[in-house]
Design a protein around this motif. Structure first.
Motif, short mmCIF file in Angstrom:
data_model
loop_
_atom_site.label_atom_id
_atom_site.label_comp_id
_atom_site.label_asym_id
_atom_site.label_seq_id
_atom_site.Cartn_x
_atom_site.Cartn_y
_atom_site.Cartn_z
N GLY A 1 0.82 -1.21 0.00
CA GLY A 1 0.00 0.00 0.00
C GLY A 1 0.84 1.25 0.00
N ALA A 2 1.91 1.26 0.81
CA ALA A 2 2.79 2.42 0.87
C ALA A 2 3.50 2.63 -0.46
N ARG A 3 3.92 1.51 -1.08
CA ARG A 3 4.61 1.63 -2.38
C ARG A 3 3.66 2.18 -3.44
N LEU A 4 2.40 1.71 -3.41
CA LEU A 4 1.42 2.24 -4.36
C LEU A 4 1.16 3.73 -4.12
N ALA A 5 1.05 4.13 -2.85
CA ALA A 5 0.80 5.52 -2.53
C ALA A 5 1.94 6.43 -3.00
N LEU A 6 3.16 5.92 -2.96
CA LEU A 6 4.33 6.73 -3.32
C LEU A 6 4.70 6.62 -4.80
N SER A 7 3.96 5.78 -5.55
CA SER A 7 4.31 5.58 -6.95
C SER A 7 3.83 6.74 -7.82
#
Length: 216
Positions: free
Chosen positions: A205-211
């Protein structure tokens, strides 16, 4: 449609992509470990249903809108990120089975309502990830002949083929995880496996949010 050789390459590439671990695979494996092969297969079918949404949306131009509009992409990615984090938190706080036999009993008596929730969870995990829409826009057109008279129909047909081919791969993940869950050591460590899966969902989720929008 592509020629037979290109079609075989398309199918093989799809299988390899579906074998790659990610949020979808993690969702299938987590449900199969906790609730048996049936729950894992249902999770995979929910994910496949979500992919169908992306295929038809891309054919209608929604995928192109996500690729071109930073606002639309950002809105959907934040919704998806929050959803993945929510799944992760649920796993982190899940109560452990009271004894090893509890997992086997749960797998045998999984109610239809629970399986429906598993299906919807997989569906939304996929639908709320805008990177899946971008993936279909980037991957499928490579196999459409430049002189194709109806590229939208060719896109849908290839997308449907990709999704159907994902079902045996996803089911294989579910069956493998359910087989592992029968091992006493895995069952005894299920509490910690839930914690690890929860942490991974939060990380996804964090990686998606920062993508960033991959098309930019």
């Amino acid at each position: 449609m592509p020629d037979p050789q290109q079609l075989l390459i398309f199918i093989a590439a799809g299988w390899l992509l579906n074998l790659t671990p990610g949020p979808d695979v993690l969702y299938i494996v987590t449900n199969a470990l906790r609730s048996g092969a049936r729950a894992g297969i249902v999770a995979g079918l929910g994910i496949t249903a979500g992919c169908f949404v992306h295929v038809f949306a891309a054919a209608l131009g929604v995928g192109a809108l996500l690729a071109a509009s930073a606002t639309a992409f950002t809105l959907l990615k934040w919704i998806g990120a929050v959803y993945l984090v929510w799944i992760g938190v649920k796993l982190l706080v899940a109560a452990p089975p009271r004894q090893v036999a509890d997992l086997q009993a749960l797998a045998r008596s999984e109610p239809a309502s629970r399986l429906g929730a598993v299906f919807l969870g997989g569906f939304w995990t996929n639908v709320l990830n805008p990177k899946v829409a971008i993936f279909f826009l980037a991957f499928v057109p490579q196999f459409i002949a430049p002189d194709a008279t109806d590229k939208a129909t060719a896109f849908v047909l290839l997308g449907v083929l990709f999704n159907i081919n994902s079902i045996p791969v996803n089911s294989g993940w579910a069956l493998a995880a359910a087989w592992m869950a029968r091992r006493d050591a895995v069952q005894r460590g299920m509490h910690w496996l839930d914690r690890a899966a929860g942490a991974m969902f939060i990380a996804f989720g964090a990686r998606l949010a920062l993508s960033d929008n991959p098309s930019r």
